[in-house]
Design a protein around this motif. Structure first.
Motif, PDB file in Angstrom:
ATOM      1  N   ASP A  18      83.668  67.842   9.368  1.00  0.00           N
ATOM      2  CA  ASP A  18      84.617  68.660  10.126  1.00  0.00           C
ATOM      3  C   ASP A  18      84.066  69.125  11.479  1.00  0.00           C
ATOM      4  N   LEU A  19      84.963  69.647  12.272  1.00  0.00           N
ATOM      5  CA  LEU A  19      84.632  70.191  13.598  1.00  0.00           C
ATOM      6  C   LEU A  19      83.507  71.228  13.534  1.00  0.00           C
ATOM      7  N   VAL A  21      80.463  71.391  12.508  1.00  0.00           N
ATOM      8  CA  VAL A  21      79.519  71.555  11.386  1.00  0.00           C
ATOM      9  C   VAL A  21      78.071  71.287  11.814  1.00  0.00           C
ATOM     10  N   GLY A  22      77.909  70.617  12.958  1.00  0.00           N
ATOM     11  CA  GLY A  22      76.557  70.408  13.480  1.00  0.00           C
ATOM     12  C   GLY A  22      76.136  68.940  13.561  1.00  0.00           C
ATOM     13  N   LYS A  23      77.090  68.032  13.600  1.00  0.00           N
ATOM     14  CA  LYS A  23      76.758  66.592  13.632  1.00  0.00           C
ATOM     15  C   LYS A  23      75.935  66.245  14.879  1.00  0.00           C
ATOM     16  N   THR A  24      76.440  66.679  16.033  1.00  0.00           N
ATOM     17  CA  THR A  24      75.738  66.384  17.288  1.00  0.00           C
ATOM     18  C   THR A  24      74.357  67.041  17.281  1.00  0.00           C
ATOM     19  N   SER A  36      70.460  73.095  20.916  1.00  0.00           N
ATOM     20  CA  SER A  36      71.131  74.026  21.815  1.00  0.00           C
ATOM     21  C   SER A  36      72.136  74.851  21.014  1.00  0.00           C
ATOM     22  N   PRO A  37      72.162  76.172  21.227  1.00  0.00           N
ATOM     23  CA  PRO A  37      73.115  77.006  20.485  1.00  0.00           C
ATOM     24  C   PRO A  37      74.551  76.875  21.012  1.00  0.00           C
ATOM     25  N   ARG A  40      79.706  72.253  22.304  1.00  0.00           N
ATOM     26  CA  ARG A  40      80.607  71.426  23.126  1.00  0.00           C
ATOM     27  C   ARG A  40      81.138  70.339  22.218  1.00  0.00           C
ATOM     28  N   ALA A  41      82.433  70.375  21.968  1.00  0.00           N
ATOM     29  CA  ALA A  41      83.020  69.415  21.028  1.00  0.00           C
ATOM     30  C   ALA A  41      82.783  67.985  21.513  1.00  0.00           C
ATOM     31  N   LYS A 128      73.168  74.092   8.601  1.00  0.00           N
ATOM     32  CA  LYS A 128      73.044  75.499   9.026  1.00  0.00           C
ATOM     33  C   LYS A 128      72.447  76.346   7.903  1.00  0.00           C
ATOM     34  N   ASP A 130      69.792  77.706   7.805  1.00  0.00           N
ATOM     35  CA  ASP A 130      69.096  78.887   8.359  1.00  0.00           C
ATOM     36  C   ASP A 130      70.004  80.109   8.350  1.00  0.00           C
ATOM     37  N   GLN A 131      71.303  79.904   8.129  1.00  0.00           N
ATOM     38  CA  GLN A 131      72.248  81.023   8.148  1.00  0.00           C
ATOM     39  C   GLN A 131      72.660  81.481   6.753  1.00  0.00           C
ATOM     40  N   LYS A 161      68.871  73.707  13.778  1.00  0.00           N
ATOM     41  CA  LYS A 161      68.225  74.764  14.566  1.00  0.00           C
ATOM     42  C   LYS A 161      66.735  74.847  14.233  1.00  0.00           C
TER      43      LYS A 161
HETATM   44  N1  LIG Z   1      72.406  78.333  13.206  1.00  0.00           N
HETATM   45  C1  LIG Z   1      72.681  77.018  13.325  1.00  0.00           C
HETATM   46  N2  LIG Z   1      73.617  76.591  14.185  1.00  0.00           N
HETATM   47  C2  LIG Z   1      73.861  75.266  14.266  1.00  0.00           C
HETATM   48  C3  LIG Z   1      73.163  74.323  13.461  1.00  0.00           C
HETATM   49  N3  LIG Z   1      73.640  73.085  13.752  1.00  0.00           N
HETATM   50  C4  LIG Z   1      74.571  73.259  14.705  1.00  0.00           C
HETATM   51  N4  LIG Z   1      74.709  74.565  15.021  1.00  0.00           N
HETATM   52  C5  LIG Z   1      75.647  75.143  16.024  1.00  0.00           C
HETATM   53  O1  LIG Z   1      76.968  74.875  15.602  1.00  0.00           O
HETATM   54  C6  LIG Z   1      77.808  74.576  16.723  1.00  0.00           C
HETATM   55  C7  LIG Z   1      78.468  73.223  16.539  1.00  0.00           C
HETATM   56  O2  LIG Z   1      77.468  72.215  16.558  1.00  0.00           O
HETATM   57  P1  LIG Z   1      77.776  70.702  16.969  1.00  0.00           P
HETATM   58  O3  LIG Z   1      76.526  69.952  16.735  1.00  0.00           O
HETATM   59  O4  LIG Z   1      78.388  70.620  18.308  1.00  0.00           O
HETATM   60  O5  LIG Z   1      78.884  70.326  15.878  1.00  0.00           O
HETATM   61  P2  LIG Z   1      79.679  68.936  15.683  1.00  0.00           P
HETATM   62  O6  LIG Z   1      79.821  68.746  14.228  1.00  0.00           O
HETATM   63  O7  LIG Z   1      79.012  67.855  16.452  1.00  0.00           O
HETATM   64  O8  LIG Z   1      81.096  69.297  16.330  1.00  0.00           O
HETATM   65  P3  LIG Z   1      82.301  68.272  16.790  1.00  0.00           P
HETATM   66  O9  LIG Z   1      81.731  67.379  17.832  1.00  0.00           O
HETATM   67  O10 LIG Z   1      83.365  69.170  17.342  1.00  0.00           O
HETATM   68  O11 LIG Z   1      82.789  67.575  15.585  1.00  0.00           O
HETATM   69  C8  LIG Z   1      76.905  74.668  17.964  1.00  0.00           C
HETATM   70  O12 LIG Z   1      77.057  75.947  18.532  1.00  0.00           O
HETATM   71  C9  LIG Z   1      75.509  74.487  17.398  1.00  0.00           C
HETATM   72  O13 LIG Z   1      74.528  75.136  18.185  1.00  0.00           O
HETATM   73  C10 LIG Z   1      72.173  74.815  12.546  1.00  0.00           C
HETATM   74  O14 LIG Z   1      71.530  74.085  11.791  1.00  0.00           O
HETATM   75  N5  LIG Z   1      71.985  76.171  12.514  1.00  0.00           N
END
Ligand SMILES: Nc1nc2c(ncn2[C@@H]2O[C@H](COP(=O)(O)OP(=O)(O)OP(=O)(O)O)[C@@H](O)[C@H]2O)c(=O)[nH]1
Length: 211
Positions: A18-19, A21-24, A36-37, A40-41, A128, A130-131, A161
């Motif tokens: 899902d959107l 979740v932290g894939k990138t 990076s915190p 950016r989708a 995530k 760590d949360q 993170k």
């Molecule tokens: N605390 C924490 N934040 C995380 C972690 N992984 C990602 N994030 C944060 O979660 C947000 C979304 O992360 P993305 O990596 O952009 O998520 P994505 O799944 O690629 O999102 P889409 O491209 O929209 O599908 C960002 O603000 C990240 O910094 C993690 O392991 N821990």
């Protein structure tokens, strides 16, 4: 001295879920060792390449970072084509992203199978971590059982993170992909998760623990 001919592998790996979740972030951590915190989708799909050396073999992982919003698009089948493995990611702080995991897995299996008809190896990432671990503890979910029922070869609690378990999860996926390639008829066995193998930080991979 014998001159060993080193094998090279190139595997396409999907990273879906899902959107947000932290894939990138997982890919960035894995490939570029940074985080990076800021959010950016991803639009459409991004690519990254990770080169591993495993048992004297070179493994190139072509990681396909597929935007969470793509689930409703009809481009997905094209993205999935010829992938050898997948990470399905959810966010441990958002239960809805875990509920979506089975839909992502069904979608993957419906659109993609190996030449021998088997499903591609899929590893589940509880990101995530760590949360906290609300999603994992509040619902009484037994992750090994969930993985068995839904055809995951393993699962890991990860943090992009804090760099937790990402290398381990990738190692697990690659081992299963190689097992599928080398031994296509007997690899069912490698798909079985052994429940006693859980580490304190959640994560199991039968192939990794057996070798
Ligand atoms: N605390 C924490 N934040 C995380 C972690 N992984 C990602 N994030 C944060 O979660 C947000 C979304 O992360 P993305 O990596 O952009 O998520 P994505 O799944 O690629 O999102 P889409 O491209 O929209 O599908 C960002 O603000 C990240 O910094 C993690 O392991 N821990």
């Amino acid at each position: 001295m014998e001159n060993h001919h080193l094998k090279e592998h190139l595997y396409k790996i999907l990273v879906i879920g899902d959107l947000g979740v932290g894939k990138t972030s997982i890919i960035k951590r894995y490939v570029h060792q940074n985080f990076s915190p800021n959010y950016r989708a991803t639009i459409g799909v991004d690519f990254a390449l990770k080169v591993l050396s495993l048992d004297q073999e070179t493994v190139r992982l072509q990681l396909w970072d597929i935007a969470g919003q793509e689930r409703f698009g009809n481009m997905t089948r094209v993205y999935y084509r010829e992938a050898m493995g997948a990470f399905i990611v959810f966010d441990v702080t958002r239960p809805s992203t875990f509920e979506a995991v089975t839909k992502w897995k069904e979608d993957l299996d419906a659109k993609l199978s190996l030449s021998n008809g088997k499903h591609v190896a899929a590893v589940l990432l509880a990101n995530k971590c760590d949360q906290g671990r609300d999603v994992l503890t509040n619902n009484g979910i037994k992750m090994e059982q969930f993985c068995q029922e839904n055809g995951f070869v393993g699962w890991f609690e990860t943090s992009a993170k804090e760099n937790i378990n990402i290398d381990e999860a990738a190692h697990c996926l690659v081992k299963h992909i190689i097992a599928n390639e080398n031994d296509p008829l007997q690899s069912e066995d490698a798909d079985t998760i052994s429940p006693q193998q859980e580490s304190s930080r959640g994560g199991t991979c039968s192939a990794c623990f057996r070798s």
